[in-house]
Write a protein that holds these residues in place. Structure first.
Motif, PDB file in Angstrom:
ATOM      1  N   ALA A   1       0.836  -1.209   0.000  1.00 49.05           N
ATOM      2  CA  ALA A   1       0.000   0.000   0.000  1.00 49.05           C
ATOM      3  C   ALA A   1       0.871   1.259   0.000  1.00 49.05           C
ATOM      4  N   LEU A   2       1.929   1.235   0.793  1.00 41.77           N
ATOM      5  CA  LEU A   2       2.806   2.406   0.853  1.00 41.77           C
ATOM      6  C   LEU A   2       3.510   2.624  -0.488  1.00 41.77           C
ATOM      7  N   LYS A   3       3.946   1.535  -1.082  1.00 37.58           N
ATOM      8  CA  LYS A   3       4.670   1.635  -2.351  1.00 37.58           C
ATOM      9  C   LYS A   3       3.760   2.196  -3.447  1.00 37.58           C
ATOM     10  N   LEU A   4       2.484   1.810  -3.418  1.00 38.81           N
ATOM     11  CA  LEU A   4       1.563   2.225  -4.487  1.00 38.81           C
ATOM     12  C   LEU A   4       0.993   3.634  -4.259  1.00 38.81           C
ATOM     13  N   ALA A   5       1.242   4.211  -3.109  1.00 39.81           N
ATOM     14  CA  ALA A   5       0.620   5.500  -2.774  1.00 39.81           C
ATOM     15  C   ALA A   5       1.251   6.653  -3.541  1.00 39.81           C
ATOM     16  N   GLY A   6       0.498   7.753  -3.591  1.00 38.04           N
ATOM     17  CA  GLY A   6       1.027   8.974  -4.200  1.00 38.04           C
ATOM     18  C   GLY A   6       1.668   9.854  -3.141  1.00 38.04           C
ATOM     19  N   ASN A   7       0.944  10.088  -2.071  1.00 44.34           N
ATOM     20  CA  ASN A   7       1.442  10.918  -0.967  1.00 44.34           C
ATOM     21  C   ASN A   7       1.328  10.107   0.315  1.00 44.34           C
ATOM     22  N   ARG A   8       2.482   9.640   0.815  1.00 43.08           N
ATOM     23  CA  ARG A   8       2.481   8.760   1.985  1.00 43.08           C
ATOM     24  C   ARG A   8       2.950   9.557   3.195  1.00 43.08           C
ATOM     25  N   VAL A   9       2.262   9.367   4.295  1.00 46.49           N
ATOM     26  CA  VAL A   9       2.659  10.085   5.515  1.00 46.49           C
ATOM     27  C   VAL A   9       2.704   9.124   6.690  1.00 46.49           C
ATOM     28  N   ILE A  10       3.752   9.265   7.476  1.00 46.70           N
ATOM     29  CA  ILE A  10       3.907   8.489   8.705  1.00 46.70           C
ATOM     30  C   ILE A  10       3.594   9.431   9.866  1.00 46.70           C
ATOM     31  N   SER A  11       2.610   9.080  10.660  1.00 50.28           N
ATOM     32  CA  SER A  11       2.231   9.906  11.800  1.00 50.28           C
ATOM     33  C   SER A  11       3.031   9.453  13.031  1.00 50.28           C
ATOM     34  N   ASP A  12       3.498  10.429  13.745  1.00 49.47           N
ATOM     35  CA  ASP A  12       4.422  10.157  14.848  1.00 49.47           C
ATOM     36  C   ASP A  12       3.842  10.793  16.118  1.00 49.47           C
ATOM     37  N   ASN A  13       3.883  10.068  17.228  1.00 46.65           N
ATOM     38  CA  ASN A  13       3.453  10.677  18.491  1.00 46.65           C
ATOM     39  C   ASN A  13       4.551  10.460  19.535  1.00 46.65           C
ATOM     40  N   GLY A  14       4.260  10.825  20.780  1.00 45.57           N
ATOM     41  CA  GLY A  14       5.299  10.729  21.810  1.00 45.57           C
ATOM     42  C   GLY A  14       5.803   9.309  22.001  1.00 45.57           C
ATOM     43  N   ASN A  15       4.869   8.350  22.115  1.00 45.07           N
ATOM     44  CA  ASN A  15       5.273   6.956  22.346  1.00 45.07           C
ATOM     45  C   ASN A  15       6.094   6.415  21.169  1.00 45.07           C
ATOM     46  N   THR A  16       5.608   6.671  19.940  1.00 43.14           N
ATOM     47  CA  THR A  16       6.335   6.113  18.788  1.00 43.14           C
ATOM     48  C   THR A  16       7.724   6.761  18.693  1.00 43.14           C
ATOM     49  N   ALA A  17       7.782   8.052  19.011  1.00 45.59           N
ATOM     50  CA  ALA A  17       9.072   8.752  18.904  1.00 45.59           C
ATOM     51  C   ALA A  17      10.100   8.203  19.890  1.00 45.59           C
ATOM     52  N   VAL A  18       9.687   7.978  21.141  1.00 42.02           N
ATOM     53  CA  VAL A  18      10.697   7.512  22.099  1.00 42.02           C
ATOM     54  C   VAL A  18      11.026   6.034  21.910  1.00 42.02           C
ATOM     55  N   LEU A  19      10.084   5.281  21.330  1.00 39.93           N
ATOM     56  CA  LEU A  19      10.355   3.847  21.146  1.00 39.93           C
ATOM     57  C   LEU A  19      11.183   3.567  19.894  1.00 39.93           C
ATOM     58  N   CYS A  20      10.975   4.339  18.836  1.00 37.80           N
ATOM     59  CA  CYS A  20      11.667   3.961  17.594  1.00 37.80           C
ATOM     60  C   CYS A  20      11.853   5.127  16.628  1.00 37.80           C
ATOM     61  N   ALA A  21      12.396   6.241  17.124  1.00 36.41           N
ATOM     62  CA  ALA A  21      12.589   7.415  16.260  1.00 36.41           C
ATOM     63  C   ALA A  21      13.459   7.086  15.039  1.00 36.41           C
ATOM     64  N   GLY A  22      14.624   6.525  15.279  1.00 35.85           N
ATOM     65  CA  GLY A  22      15.553   6.238  14.179  1.00 35.85           C
ATOM     66  C   GLY A  22      14.950   5.266  13.177  1.00 35.85           C
ATOM     67  N   GLU A  23      14.231   4.280  13.687  1.00 35.80           N
ATOM     68  CA  GLU A  23      13.614   3.263  12.814  1.00 35.80           C
ATOM     69  C   GLU A  23      12.507   3.897  11.963  1.00 35.80           C
ATOM     70  N   LEU A  24      11.785   4.854  12.532  1.00 35.40           N
ATOM     71  CA  LEU A  24      10.743   5.533  11.747  1.00 35.40           C
ATOM     72  C   LEU A  24      11.366   6.403  10.659  1.00 35.40           C
ATOM     73  N   VAL A  25      12.492   7.015  10.980  1.00 37.04           N
ATOM     74  CA  VAL A  25      13.190   7.827   9.966  1.00 37.04           C
ATOM     75  C   VAL A  25      13.649   6.916   8.815  1.00 37.04           C
ATOM     76  N   GLU A  26      14.185   5.751   9.168  1.00 36.65           N
ATOM     77  CA  GLU A  26      14.619   4.802   8.115  1.00 36.65           C
ATOM     78  C   GLU A  26      13.430   4.329   7.287  1.00 36.65           C
ATOM     79  N   MET A  27      12.326   4.099   7.953  1.00 35.27           N
ATOM     80  CA  MET A  27      11.133   3.656   7.212  1.00 35.27           C
ATOM     81  C   MET A  27      10.648   4.764   6.277  1.00 35.27           C
ATOM     82  N   ALA A  28      10.685   6.004   6.756  1.00 38.49           N
ATOM     83  CA  ALA A  28      10.250   7.128   5.913  1.00 38.49           C
ATOM     84  C   ALA A  28      11.117   7.206   4.656  1.00 38.49           C
ATOM     85  N   THR A  29      12.395   6.975   4.810  1.00 40.24           N
ATOM     86  CA  THR A  29      13.289   7.001   3.644  1.00 40.24           C
ATOM     87  C   THR A  29      12.934   5.857   2.699  1.00 40.24           C
ATOM     88  N   ALA A  30      12.766   4.654   3.250  1.00 40.22           N
ATOM     89  CA  ALA A  30      12.475   3.485   2.412  1.00 40.22           C
ATOM     90  C   ALA A  30      11.136   3.632   1.691  1.00 40.22           C
TER      91      ALA A  30
END
Ligand code: ATP
Length: 250
Positions: free
Chosen positions: A68-97
């Motif tokens: 679904a992400l690959k086929l999208a036109g405009n993809r957005v990853i939503s980030d909150n406090g919990n996701t940021a402290v648990l896996c900030a770097g991993e979310l950044v890598e996912m955003a790049t991929a």
């Protein structure tokens, strides 16, 4: 202010205790709202029941999410406090991929916390994280929970909203978006509302999703594989896993 917290890596609950510590440190650092502790605890309970491992239905959902992400036109990853402290770097890598934008979007909104989380994401490699200049509104959500960015969540066709609240997931669906979540509770409204629900701990799911995005070779095959994905039956598989884990027989 951080505190000394030491637990040997050999401790059987090492990963879980470290996650708990990151969340509680996030509260002390003003990144996580105090209610984030409760959300984390609920997730922990379900993680315990699935054996703190990525179960097969999650692997299936991760494949669908990557498509679904690959086929999208405009993809957005939503980030909150919990996701940021648990896996900030991993979310950044996912955003790049995924070639996706990152947007800090909070249930318990405050400008100060948005800015802190953005700084935290930058410290983990994010070049650009949206959220400060929220100039749009998710219809159906009252102030200030509905805030979002025009160039981010508002115009996205596919949104990745891990650890999300059911109301917001429903409001995003009502906007016609494809909504992907990571939620350890297969019974939550979010889990049941989204198009693709990855029932796994976010710290395990995000790296797997990034890996899957990198493995996609034939984009032409993605629409058919996405078409064959059924979130409801996948959640039923999760529930069967839970029932087995609890030793419930009918
Ligand atoms: P809903 O409104 O969708 O019914 P809720 O009010 O229970 O859900 P929230 O507290 O808004 O849920 O969101 C937190 C959700 O995130 C919970 O369902 C919890 O199980 C899940 N969760 C918490 N920590 C994690 C984690 N580390 N990985 C994946 N899911 C998690």
């Amino acid at each position: 202010m951080s505190r000394d917290f030491e637990v040997p890596e050999t401790h059987p609950r090492y990963q879980s205790l470290m996650m708990r510590e990151r969340i509680s440190q996030g509260v002390r650092d003003g990144l996580v709202d105090i209610t984030g502790l409760i959300a984390h605890g609920r997730g922990e309970a379900f993680d315990y029941m699935i054996g703190e491992r990525t179960i097969e239905p999650a692997v299936i959902a991760i494949e669908a999410a990557a498509a679904a992400l690959k086929l999208a036109g405009n993809r957005v990853i939503s980030d909150n406090g919990n996701t940021a402290v648990l896996c900030a770097g991993e979310l950044v890598e996912m955003a790049t991929a995924a070639d996706a934008k990152l947007e800090v979007n909070l249930f318990h909104w405050s400008q100060e916390r948005v800015e802190r989380i953005i700084d935290h994401m930058r410290a983990h490699g994010a070049e650009n994280a949206l959220g400060v200049d929220a100039d749009q509104w998710i219809p159906g959500l009252e102030q200030p929970r509905g805030r979002c960015c025009e160039e981010g969540i508002f115009t996205a066709d596919v949104v990745f909203v891990p650890l999300e609240d059911g109301d917001r997931a429903q409001a995003l669906k009502a906007m016609g978006k494809t909504v992907i979540t990571v939620d350890l509770n297969p019974l939550s409204r979010t889990a049941r509302t989204c198009d693709i629900t990855i029932v796994d701990n976010i710290v395990r799911a995000v790296p797997l999703l990034t890996q899957k995005l990198g493995e996609i070779e034939n984009v032409d095959e993605l629409p058919a594989s996405l078409e064959s994905y059924d979130n409801r039956s996948n959640l039923d598989l999760v529930k069967e896993t839970l029932v087995r884990s609890l030793g419930i027989t009918s």
